[in-house]
Design a protein around this motif. Structure first.
Motif, PDB file in Angstrom:
ATOM      1  N   MET A 192      24.795  46.077  51.539  1.00  0.00           N
ATOM      2  CA  MET A 192      24.285  45.125  50.551  1.00  0.00           C
ATOM      3  C   MET A 192      25.404  44.188  50.092  1.00  0.00           C
ATOM      4  O   MET A 192      26.593  44.478  50.304  1.00  0.00           O
ATOM      5  CB  MET A 192      23.693  45.865  49.351  1.00  0.00           C
ATOM      6  CG  MET A 192      24.710  46.537  48.426  1.00  0.00           C
ATOM      7  SD  MET A 192      25.440  48.055  49.113  1.00  0.00           S
ATOM      8  CE  MET A 192      23.988  49.105  49.192  1.00  0.00           C
ATOM      9  N   PRO A 193      25.077  43.052  49.480  1.00  0.00           N
ATOM     10  CA  PRO A 193      26.113  42.162  48.957  1.00  0.00           C
ATOM     11  C   PRO A 193      26.961  42.884  47.901  1.00  0.00           C
ATOM     12  O   PRO A 193      26.431  43.620  47.061  1.00  0.00           O
ATOM     13  CB  PRO A 193      25.317  41.011  48.332  1.00  0.00           C
ATOM     14  CG  PRO A 193      23.977  41.076  48.973  1.00  0.00           C
ATOM     15  CD  PRO A 193      23.722  42.519  49.256  1.00  0.00           C
ATOM     16  N   VAL A 194      28.270  42.684  47.970  1.00  0.00           N
ATOM     17  CA  VAL A 194      29.200  43.363  47.067  1.00  0.00           C
ATOM     18  C   VAL A 194      30.142  42.345  46.438  1.00  0.00           C
ATOM     19  O   VAL A 194      30.665  41.456  47.126  1.00  0.00           O
ATOM     20  CB  VAL A 194      30.021  44.437  47.807  1.00  0.00           C
ATOM     21  CG1 VAL A 194      31.022  45.091  46.863  1.00  0.00           C
ATOM     22  CG2 VAL A 194      29.104  45.490  48.434  1.00  0.00           C
ATOM     23  N   GLU A 195      30.363  42.491  45.154  1.00  0.00           N
ATOM     24  CA  GLU A 195      31.326  41.681  44.415  1.00  0.00           C
ATOM     25  C   GLU A 195      32.378  42.619  43.816  1.00  0.00           C
ATOM     26  O   GLU A 195      32.037  43.613  43.164  1.00  0.00           O
ATOM     27  CB  GLU A 195      30.633  40.910  43.287  1.00  0.00           C
ATOM     28  CG  GLU A 195      29.603  39.897  43.742  1.00  0.00           C
ATOM     29  CD  GLU A 195      30.206  38.541  44.071  1.00  0.00           C
ATOM     30  OE1 GLU A 195      31.380  38.296  43.704  1.00  0.00           O
ATOM     31  OE2 GLU A 195      29.486  37.721  44.696  1.00  0.00           O
ATOM     32  N   ILE A 196      33.640  42.300  44.050  1.00  0.00           N
ATOM     33  CA  ILE A 196      34.752  43.074  43.492  1.00  0.00           C
ATOM     34  C   ILE A 196      35.506  42.170  42.526  1.00  0.00           C
ATOM     35  O   ILE A 196      35.934  41.070  42.902  1.00  0.00           O
ATOM     36  CB  ILE A 196      35.707  43.552  44.601  1.00  0.00           C
ATOM     37  CG1 ILE A 196      34.944  44.350  45.662  1.00  0.00           C
ATOM     38  CG2 ILE A 196      36.844  44.384  44.011  1.00  0.00           C
ATOM     39  CD1 ILE A 196      35.751  44.589  46.927  1.00  0.00           C
ATOM     40  N   ILE A 197      35.642  42.617  41.292  1.00  0.00           N
ATOM     41  CA  ILE A 197      36.342  41.833  40.269  1.00  0.00           C
ATOM     42  C   ILE A 197      37.408  42.726  39.651  1.00  0.00           C
ATOM     43  O   ILE A 197      37.098  43.813  39.135  1.00  0.00           O
ATOM     44  CB  ILE A 197      35.371  41.333  39.187  1.00  0.00           C
ATOM     45  CG1 ILE A 197      34.206  40.563  39.815  1.00  0.00           C
ATOM     46  CG2 ILE A 197      36.102  40.454  38.173  1.00  0.00           C
ATOM     47  CD1 ILE A 197      33.113  40.183  38.824  1.00  0.00           C
ATOM     48  N   HIS A 198      38.664  42.291  39.692  1.00  0.00           N
ATOM     49  CA  HIS A 198      39.747  43.153  39.228  1.00  0.00           C
ATOM     50  C   HIS A 198      40.859  42.329  38.598  1.00  0.00           C
ATOM     51  O   HIS A 198      41.244  41.283  39.127  1.00  0.00           O
ATOM     52  CB  HIS A 198      40.321  43.944  40.406  1.00  0.00           C
ATOM     53  CG  HIS A 198      40.805  45.311  40.037  1.00  0.00           C
ATOM     54  ND1 HIS A 198      40.138  46.472  40.393  1.00  0.00           N
ATOM     55  CD2 HIS A 198      41.889  45.709  39.333  1.00  0.00           C
ATOM     56  CE1 HIS A 198      40.801  47.519  39.941  1.00  0.00           C
ATOM     57  NE2 HIS A 198      41.870  47.089  39.293  1.00  0.00           N
ATOM     58  N   GLY A 199      41.359  42.808  37.467  1.00  0.00           N
ATOM     59  CA  GLY A 199      42.483  42.154  36.809  1.00  0.00           C
ATOM     60  C   GLY A 199      43.776  42.422  37.553  1.00  0.00           C
ATOM     61  O   GLY A 199      44.083  43.571  37.890  1.00  0.00           O
ATOM     62  N   THR A 200      44.552  41.393  37.787  1.00  0.00           N
ATOM     63  CA  THR A 200      45.793  41.560  38.550  1.00  0.00           C
ATOM     64  C   THR A 200      46.825  42.392  37.807  1.00  0.00           C
ATOM     65  O   THR A 200      47.718  42.973  38.427  1.00  0.00           O
ATOM     66  CB  THR A 200      46.418  40.190  38.890  1.00  0.00           C
ATOM     67  OG1 THR A 200      46.718  39.490  37.664  1.00  0.00           O
ATOM     68  CG2 THR A 200      45.468  39.349  39.734  1.00  0.00           C
ATOM     69  N   GLU A 201      46.714  42.460  36.482  1.00  0.00           N
ATOM     70  CA  GLU A 201      47.704  43.185  35.676  1.00  0.00           C
ATOM     71  C   GLU A 201      47.225  44.577  35.274  1.00  0.00           C
ATOM     72  O   GLU A 201      47.786  45.186  34.366  1.00  0.00           O
ATOM     73  CB  GLU A 201      48.034  42.373  34.415  1.00  0.00           C
ATOM     74  CG  GLU A 201      48.519  40.956  34.682  1.00  0.00           C
ATOM     75  CD  GLU A 201      49.724  40.930  35.607  1.00  0.00           C
ATOM     76  OE1 GLU A 201      50.670  41.720  35.375  1.00  0.00           O
ATOM     77  OE2 GLU A 201      49.718  40.141  36.572  1.00  0.00           O
ATOM     78  N   ASP A 202      46.224  45.085  35.955  1.00  0.00           N
ATOM     79  CA  ASP A 202      45.668  46.394  35.616  1.00  0.00           C
ATOM     80  C   ASP A 202      46.661  47.497  35.990  1.00  0.00           C
ATOM     81  O   ASP A 202      46.954  47.723  37.162  1.00  0.00           O
ATOM     82  CB  ASP A 202      44.344  46.607  36.349  1.00  0.00           C
ATOM     83  CG  ASP A 202      43.593  47.840  35.866  1.00  0.00           C
ATOM     84  OD1 ASP A 202      44.168  48.643  35.117  1.00  0.00           O
ATOM     85  OD2 ASP A 202      42.416  47.993  36.242  1.00  0.00           O
ATOM     86  N   LYS A 203      47.173  48.204  34.988  1.00  0.00           N
ATOM     87  CA  LYS A 203      48.087  49.322  35.219  1.00  0.00           C
ATOM     88  C   LYS A 203      47.347  50.656  35.228  1.00  0.00           C
ATOM     89  O   LYS A 203      47.892  51.662  35.679  1.00  0.00           O
ATOM     90  CB  LYS A 203      49.165  49.343  34.125  1.00  0.00           C
ATOM     91  CG  LYS A 203      49.986  48.065  34.011  1.00  0.00           C
ATOM     92  CD  LYS A 203      50.758  47.765  35.282  1.00  0.00           C
ATOM     93  CE  LYS A 203      51.740  46.620  35.096  1.00  0.00           C
ATOM     94  NZ  LYS A 203      51.071  45.322  34.850  1.00  0.00           N
ATOM     95  N   THR A 204      46.130  50.683  34.712  1.00  0.00           N
ATOM     96  CA  THR A 204      45.341  51.909  34.667  1.00  0.00           C
ATOM     97  C   THR A 204      44.718  52.212  36.022  1.00  0.00           C
ATOM     98  O   THR A 204      44.803  53.337  36.535  1.00  0.00           O
ATOM     99  CB  THR A 204      44.237  51.796  33.600  1.00  0.00           C
ATOM    100  OG1 THR A 204      44.832  51.487  32.329  1.00  0.00           O
ATOM    101  CG2 THR A 204      43.465  53.103  33.474  1.00  0.00           C
ATOM    102  N   ILE A 205      44.061  51.218  36.596  1.00  0.00           N
ATOM    103  CA  ILE A 205      43.463  51.313  37.933  1.00  0.00           C
ATOM    104  C   ILE A 205      44.093  50.195  38.762  1.00  0.00           C
ATOM    105  O   ILE A 205      43.529  49.107  38.892  1.00  0.00           O
ATOM    106  CB  ILE A 205      41.922  51.143  37.881  1.00  0.00           C
ATOM    107  CG1 ILE A 205      41.296  52.052  36.836  1.00  0.00           C
ATOM    108  CG2 ILE A 205      41.305  51.384  39.254  1.00  0.00           C
ATOM    109  CD1 ILE A 205      41.416  53.526  37.129  1.00  0.00           C
TER     110      ILE A 205
END
Length: 313
Positions: free
Chosen positions: A254-267
């Motif tokens: 299925m269509p997938v969108e990935i959104i992530h903060g570049t400064e994420d230290k947790t994940i």
């Protein structure tokens, strides 16, 4: 003399334990009084599930992260999504006002199955599914196990791939059969305000905690004994589920969108989103600059754009 000292010490420990339990119970009750359910309930095979529905249009399900609840989304995001979509937000098992499924720490697949059954019962046989942080793992499990009912998948700062450095030792302690009740009671009773503030700072850094967020979210709900225990067990047992789950990612179509903060230290994106984008080369990967573990608060435009793309698919 030794017996007397031991007896006195034992009495002191018993009194301290009793005081902690009393204060913990009082704090838990106060948190529920101050932050009552804001949605409705549905019963799924004996498990009470708390949910909020807003808006009208194509359905989208939102799944919160570790220690969170529906309020993390209803603070701002759901109101924006509800202008064009029916937004269904759930408390995950053991969080907010949803019951636990069992005492062993629910897997992402078990949680996905429960929330999928609740979505079906509410009259939405298929939906876009979006998960944040730990909820990202649940959303992916949903898409893996119910692909024909998943209109699209959004992974926001999501846990998706195996890691080597273990999470905080607190999760292991909270999950422990002996240490868990002690730690949960102690934190529920005596957690300082500085702990809440430091946790918020780590989530939102390098951005500030949004104005009014702390007053709205109800940190006391997360600090209840039952939630601390449920959350600890789920996080502590997550890695083997992710190891098995990640082997199935090529089956996602299925269509997938990935959104992530570049400064994420947790994940960290280098362990999760960057890798997931290579496992799913057709996915749209949006890296949000200068944002940490909080794209669901600081990347609303990117999320709305992702939802719009999935709705057109």
């Amino acid at each position: 003399m030794i017996k007397k000292i031991a007896k006195t010490a034992g009495l002191g420990l018993a009194l301290a334990s009793g005081a902690a339990t009393w204060k913990s119970n009082r704090n838990d009750a106060q948190a529920e009084a101050d932050y009552p359910p804001i949605g409705a309930f549905i019963n799924i095979d004996g498990t009470r599930v708390h949910y909020v529905i807003e808006g009208d249009g194509p359905p989208i399900v939102l799944i919160h992260g570790a220690g969170g609840n529906v309020r993390d989304f209803t603070f701002q995001l759901t109101g924006k999504l509800a202008k064009t979509h029916t937004v269904i937000t759930f408390d995950r098992p053991g969080h907010g006002y949803t019951d636990t499924l069992h005492a062993n720490g629910e897997s992402p697949a078990e949680q996905a199955a429960l929330l999928k059954a609740a979505t079906d019962a509410l009259g939405f046989p298929s939906a876009i599914v979006a998960g944040y942080s730990y909820g990202g793992a649940v959303a992916i499990a949903w898409a893996l196990d119910f692909p024909k009912a998943t209109d699209g998948l959004i992974v926001m700062n999501g846990v998706s791939n195996p890691w080597t450095l273990p999470p905080s030792k607190l999760y292991e302690l909270a999950a422990g059969r002996l240490t868990g009740p002690i730690m949960a009671t102690s934190l529920s009773a005596f957690a300082p305000e500085s702990l809440v503030q430091d946790t918020m700072q780590s989530i939102f850094a390098p951005q500030p905690t949004p104005e009014g967020y702390l007053d709205y979210i109800g940190a006391g709900l997360t600090l209840r004994k039952t939630t601390l225990r449920a959350n600890g067990k789920q996080v502590h047992t997550l890695l083997p589920h992710i190891e098995k789950q990640s082997l199935r990612y090529p089956s996602l179509t299925m269509p997938v969108e990935i959104i992530h903060g570049t400064e994420d230290k947790t994940i960290p994106p280098s362990i999760h989103a960057d890798v997931l984008s290579k496992q799913l080369p057709y996915a749209v990967y949006t890296r949000v600059e200068n944002v940490g573990h909080s794209v669901h608060h600081y990347a609303h435009d990117e999320i709305l754009a992702a939802v719009a793309r999935l709705t057109k698919s």
